[in-house]
Motif scaffolding. Sequence first.
Motif, PDB file in Angstrom:
ATOM      1  N   ILE A 181      71.350  29.132  27.505  1.00  0.00           N
ATOM      2  CA  ILE A 181      70.102  28.376  27.495  1.00  0.00           C
ATOM      3  C   ILE A 181      69.804  27.793  26.119  1.00  0.00           C
ATOM      4  O   ILE A 181      69.429  26.638  25.993  1.00  0.00           O
ATOM      5  N   LYS A 182      69.988  28.570  25.073  1.00  0.00           N
ATOM      6  CA  LYS A 182      69.581  28.130  23.742  1.00  0.00           C
ATOM      7  C   LYS A 182      70.585  27.192  23.084  1.00  0.00           C
ATOM      8  O   LYS A 182      70.209  26.291  22.356  1.00  0.00           O
TER       9      LYS A 182
ATOM     10  N   PHE B 273      72.418  13.227  34.738  1.00  0.00           N
ATOM     11  CA  PHE B 273      71.788  14.548  34.777  1.00  0.00           C
ATOM     12  C   PHE B 273      70.307  14.420  35.119  1.00  0.00           C
ATOM     13  O   PHE B 273      69.776  15.156  35.955  1.00  0.00           O
ATOM     14  N   LEU B 274      69.631  13.457  34.480  1.00  0.00           N
ATOM     15  CA  LEU B 274      68.208  13.254  34.766  1.00  0.00           C
ATOM     16  C   LEU B 274      67.992  12.788  36.202  1.00  0.00           C
ATOM     17  O   LEU B 274      67.003  13.167  36.840  1.00  0.00           O
ATOM     18  N   ASP B 275      68.901  11.991  36.713  1.00  0.00           N
ATOM     19  CA  ASP B 275      68.794  11.574  38.109  1.00  0.00           C
ATOM     20  C   ASP B 275      68.936  12.773  39.036  1.00  0.00           C
ATOM     21  O   ASP B 275      68.191  12.919  40.007  1.00  0.00           O
TER      22      ASP B 275
ATOM     23  N   PHE C 209      69.242  24.508  33.276  1.00  0.00           N
ATOM     24  CA  PHE C 209      69.031  23.193  33.871  1.00  0.00           C
ATOM     25  C   PHE C 209      67.703  22.600  33.381  1.00  0.00           C
ATOM     26  O   PHE C 209      67.639  21.428  32.998  1.00  0.00           O
ATOM     27  N   ILE C 210      66.664  23.399  33.368  1.00  0.00           N
ATOM     28  CA  ILE C 210      65.347  22.941  32.902  1.00  0.00           C
ATOM     29  C   ILE C 210      65.405  22.589  31.413  1.00  0.00           C
ATOM     30  O   ILE C 210      64.880  21.551  30.996  1.00  0.00           O
ATOM     31  N   ALA C 211      66.051  23.438  30.614  1.00  0.00           N
ATOM     32  CA  ALA C 211      66.153  23.176  29.173  1.00  0.00           C
ATOM     33  C   ALA C 211      66.899  21.876  28.897  1.00  0.00           C
ATOM     34  O   ALA C 211      66.493  21.082  28.040  1.00  0.00           O
ATOM     35  N   ARG C 212      67.996  21.640  29.615  1.00  0.00           N
ATOM     36  CA  ARG C 212      68.740  20.389  29.423  1.00  0.00           C
ATOM     37  C   ARG C 212      67.909  19.194  29.870  1.00  0.00           C
ATOM     38  O   ARG C 212      67.905  18.147  29.229  1.00  0.00           O
TER      39      ARG C 212
ATOM     40  N   TYR D 100      66.991  16.005  27.470  1.00  0.00           N
ATOM     41  CA  TYR D 100      67.351  14.624  27.784  1.00  0.00           C
ATOM     42  C   TYR D 100      66.117  13.753  27.939  1.00  0.00           C
ATOM     43  O   TYR D 100      66.115  12.591  27.524  1.00  0.00           O
ATOM     44  N   LEU D 101      65.050  14.293  28.512  1.00  0.00           N
ATOM     45  CA  LEU D 101      63.805  13.523  28.608  1.00  0.00           C
ATOM     46  C   LEU D 101      63.254  13.201  27.226  1.00  0.00           C
ATOM     47  O   LEU D 101      62.770  12.092  26.978  1.00  0.00           O
TER      48      LEU D 101
END
Length: 137
Positions: A31-32, A80-82, A122-125, A129-130
């Motif tokens: 995660i980190k 990934f964002l999609d 997944f949330i961290a990435r 990216y956002l």
Amino acid sequence: MIDFQWTGQGLCATDVAYCLAASGSSEILPIKDDFVPTYLHFYYDHLTKSLVKYKVATSIDTAASIVPFLTFQKQYENAFLDLARIVVADHWKSIRPENFRERKGKMSYNAYNKSLPVALWFIARTIDYLERFAIPK
């Protein structure tokens, strides 16, 4: 990589994003620390060598000019964002913590749907990216 759900032209980075999110394990997706660049470079190196091997390009440099690495990386982040849009809006619309416990180890679920550590990765990435796409104020 072949995606049997869809046939047509597209970005190879999409398959990389789906592969990491759907099949990654908590042991390889911390995660980190973001090890995604390592995986992207690995895939990209093999992609450029394959473009030469199959005579799409005459050299590694020519292959790299078809899709420069930074373009490939940006395409990965977009893909990934999609995927995150679909996961958050549809796949996770009713997910609860107990779902991760019930689904752990089952083959019929994507990694982000059966592993809490992968879901947190997944949330961290997604946040990373956002933030890269944020418009400066």
